[in-house]
Design a protein around this motif. Structure first.
Motif, short mmCIF file in Angstrom:
data_model
loop_
_atom_site.label_atom_id
_atom_site.label_comp_id
_atom_site.label_asym_id
_atom_site.label_seq_id
_atom_site.Cartn_x
_atom_site.Cartn_y
_atom_site.Cartn_z
N ASN A 312 0.83 -1.21 0.00
CA ASN A 312 0.00 0.00 0.00
C ASN A 312 0.86 1.26 0.00
N ILE A 313 0.49 2.20 -0.86
CA ILE A 313 1.17 3.51 -0.86
C ILE A 313 0.09 4.57 -0.67
N ARG A 314 0.16 5.30 0.43
CA ARG A 314 -0.81 6.38 0.69
C ARG A 314 -2.24 5.95 0.37
N ASP A 315 -2.69 4.89 1.03
CA ASP A 315 -4.05 4.46 0.76
C ASP A 315 -4.83 4.32 2.06
N SER A 316 -5.92 3.56 2.01
CA SER A 316 -6.79 3.48 3.18
C SER A 316 -6.24 2.51 4.23
N TRP A 317 -5.10 1.88 3.92
CA TRP A 317 -4.54 0.89 4.85
C TRP A 317 -3.43 1.48 5.68
N TRP A 318 -2.60 2.30 5.05
CA TRP A 318 -1.56 3.03 5.78
C TRP A 318 -1.05 4.18 4.94
N PRO A 319 -0.41 5.17 5.62
CA PRO A 319 0.03 6.36 4.89
C PRO A 319 1.43 6.25 4.30
N TYR A 320 2.13 5.13 4.57
CA TYR A 320 3.54 5.03 4.14
C TYR A 320 3.68 4.57 2.70
N GLY A 321 4.94 4.42 2.28
CA GLY A 321 5.26 3.90 0.95
C GLY A 321 5.79 4.99 0.06
N ASP A 322 6.90 4.71 -0.63
CA ASP A 322 7.50 5.71 -1.52
C ASP A 322 7.75 5.16 -2.92
N GLY A 323 7.30 3.92 -3.18
CA GLY A 323 7.46 3.36 -4.52
C GLY A 323 8.91 3.13 -4.92
N ASP A 324 9.79 3.05 -3.92
CA ASP A 324 11.21 2.87 -4.21
C ASP A 324 11.66 1.51 -3.67
N MET A 325 11.92 0.56 -4.57
CA MET A 325 12.29 -0.78 -4.12
C MET A 325 13.71 -0.85 -3.53
N LEU A 326 14.55 0.13 -3.84
CA LEU A 326 15.86 0.15 -3.19
C LEU A 326 15.68 0.56 -1.72
N SER A 327 14.80 1.51 -1.50
CA SER A 327 14.47 1.89 -0.13
C SER A 327 13.78 0.73 0.59
N ARG A 328 13.01 -0.08 -0.14
CA ARG A 328 12.37 -1.27 0.45
C ARG A 328 13.43 -2.29 0.88
N ALA A 329 14.47 -2.45 0.05
CA ALA A 329 15.57 -3.36 0.42
C ALA A 329 16.21 -2.88 1.71
N ASN A 330 16.34 -1.56 1.85
CA ASN A 330 16.89 -0.98 3.07
C ASN A 330 16.01 -1.32 4.28
N ILE A 331 14.69 -1.20 4.11
CA ILE A 331 13.76 -1.50 5.21
C ILE A 331 13.85 -2.99 5.58
N ILE A 332 13.90 -3.85 4.56
CA ILE A 332 13.99 -5.29 4.80
C ILE A 332 15.28 -5.62 5.56
N GLY A 333 16.38 -5.01 5.13
CA GLY A 333 17.66 -5.25 5.80
C GLY A 333 17.63 -4.72 7.23
N TYR A 334 17.10 -3.53 7.41
CA TYR A 334 17.04 -2.89 8.74
C TYR A 334 16.21 -3.73 9.70
N ARG A 335 15.01 -4.14 9.25
CA ARG A 335 14.12 -4.90 10.13
C ARG A 335 14.60 -6.33 10.35
N SER A 336 15.43 -6.84 9.43
CA SER A 336 15.93 -8.20 9.57
C SER A 336 17.24 -8.25 10.36
N GLY A 337 17.78 -7.07 10.74
CA GLY A 337 19.06 -7.05 11.44
C GLY A 337 20.21 -7.47 10.55
N PHE A 338 20.13 -7.09 9.27
CA PHE A 338 21.19 -7.43 8.32
C PHE A 338 22.29 -6.37 8.42
N TYR A 339 23.52 -6.77 8.78
CA TYR A 339 24.64 -5.83 8.87
C TYR A 339 25.78 -6.19 7.92
N GLU A 340 26.00 -7.50 7.74
CA GLU A 340 27.15 -7.91 6.94
C GLU A 340 26.86 -7.70 5.44
#
Ligand code: ZN
Length: 414
Positions: A312-340
């Motif tokens: 969802n991007i800015r819809d009735s479910w949540w206000p987040y999302g920027d349509g950037d899959m590189l930024s999504r990779a960052n979120i996945i890494g951050y939330r998964s505790g990926f450092y190496e």
């Protein structure tokens, strides 16, 4: 851009840095990679003869275009008026959220315009392949599908879009929906969707019977929204994997969200992971905030294809999302505790090659013969790109620049 012009065009992209650190010159002929040679070498004889266009990429990192594996083109308000989020009255409830969505959509800008805004956001950030779920139910009928099919047609030279006929109001609990899904597939949807067979329709077998029968009838793939957590979610994941294998649909089925995989004991996860890998069922996660989500590293280790999307991007479910899959990779890494570095590269794989595998894209990657869909950006290497998320990027579709610094360069007529 015309298909004819592209077919006769030859371009050499000099001085590209690939993910493995090598410096290369990339030749593109007719929109496809035709040669990959060490940087600085003379163009291949066949290209030198016809005086190709030369573009110097100046050592920028060149990666395949991102894969937006789960989005909702029909329900976003991106580019429209801001809609403050309405919380559910008694904790998260899909039915209540669907009702809020109906209210919001009634007051929104035309769907084609909103879908176009969202598509251009995604293309601008470098996604050139996409899977969008599109709502089908008794109240909207096939209206959303028809609108989004027309939008897909307008953008076909810029982005490859798969559409999922998505039963947003359930199947068994919304009479007429099975027939509408059938029609949506006839109209051009590529996959059949589903929605929480247990908690929404309260009939796992009945719901999956309809979904898989339609998939078999139309030779379509399946991508099911599954929010149910814990054992209930796990049970459905296993049911979907078992059916996929039994019906010979290995590699054509995905489960989106599968939150349950994020809150079960390790031994149960290992069993589910083995089942999913054997059935070739891909798991989509957008690593949503404040929610258990599938453990990306453990599933990949088990051989499961994990892919991602903005959802969802800015819809009735949540206000987040920027349509950037590189930024999504960052979120996945951050939330998964990926450092190496290898973990950051795994997060990147989720939004590129694993996404391509989940969507069944056959001509993907920086390899000879693949469609020359790529992104060039200033980064030392992939791990740094995942951490830094450089916004200064150029997006190439079939060897032609279509977006720079987040903005599309051409105008698509409405
Ligand atoms: Zn979704």
């Amino acid at each position: 851009m015309g298909e004819q012009t592209i077919l006769s065009e030859q371009t050499i992209f000099r001085n590209a840095k690939l993910a493995d650190g090598s410096r290369v010159d990339l030749s593109v002929t007719g929109g496809r990679f035709s040669a990959v040679a060490p940087a600085g070498k003379a163009p291949p004889a066949d290209l030198a003869a016809i005086d190709p266009i030369i573009i110097d990429l100046g050592g920028q990192l060149v990666v395949p275009a991102f894969v937006e594996g789960h989005i909702h083109l029909d329900t976003s308000f991106y580019g429209d008026a801001w809609r403050p989020h309405i919380p559910c009255t008694k904790g998260f409830d899909v039915r209540e959220r669907v009702a809020f969505q109906a209210q919001n959509l009634a007051a929104a800008a035309p769907m084609a315009e909103r879908a176009k805004n969202q598509l251009e956001l995604c293309i601008g950030n470098g996604s050139l392949a996409m899977r969008s779920h599109v709502m089908v139910d008794a109240s909207v009928g096939l209206k959303h599908v028809e609108t989004i099919l027309a939008v897909r047609e307008k953008y076909r030279d810029l982005i490859d879009i798969q559409l999922v006929a998505f039963p947003q109001s359930g199947i068994l609990s919304s009479p007429g929906t099975a027939e509408l899904l059938d029609e949506a597939l006839k109209l051009g949807c590529d996959l059949v969707g589903g929605l929480d067979p247990a908690s929404f329709d309260r009939d796992v077998k009945g719901h999956l019977d309809v979904v898989f029968a339609l998939a078999q009838k139309h030779g379509a793939g399946v991508d099911i929204h599954l929010h149910d957590g814990g054992t209930l979610g796990l049970f459905q994941v296993e049911e979907i994997a078992a059916r996929t294998k039994a019906l010979g649909m290995v590699g054509h089925v995905a489960v989106s969200h599968a939150y349950g995989l994020g809150d079960i004991p390790a031994n149960a996860l290992a069993k589910a992971g083995a089942m999913l890998a054997a059935a070739g069922v891909a798991i989509m996660t957008n690593a949503p905030g404040n929610h258990a989500f599938p453990p990306v590293a453990a599933l990949r280790q088990a051989g499961v294809t994990v892919f991602s999307g903005s959802d969802n991007i800015r819809d009735s479910w949540w206000p987040y999302g920027d349509g950037d899959m590189l930024s999504r990779a960052n979120i996945i890494g951050y939330r998964s505790g990926f450092y190496e570095d290898h973990e950051l590269a795994a997060a990147f794989d989720v939004v590129t090659h694993a996404g391509a595998k989940a969507l069944g894209l056959e001509d993907y990657g920086i390899v000879i013969g693949a469609s020359a869909d790529f992104v060039a950006m200033p980064a030392q290497h992939v791990p740094e790109a995942v951490v830094a998320v450089p916004k200064h990027r150029t997006v190439y579709r079939r060897g032609r620049a279509v977006a720079r610094d987040g903005r599309m360069m051409g105008i698509v007529q409405a």
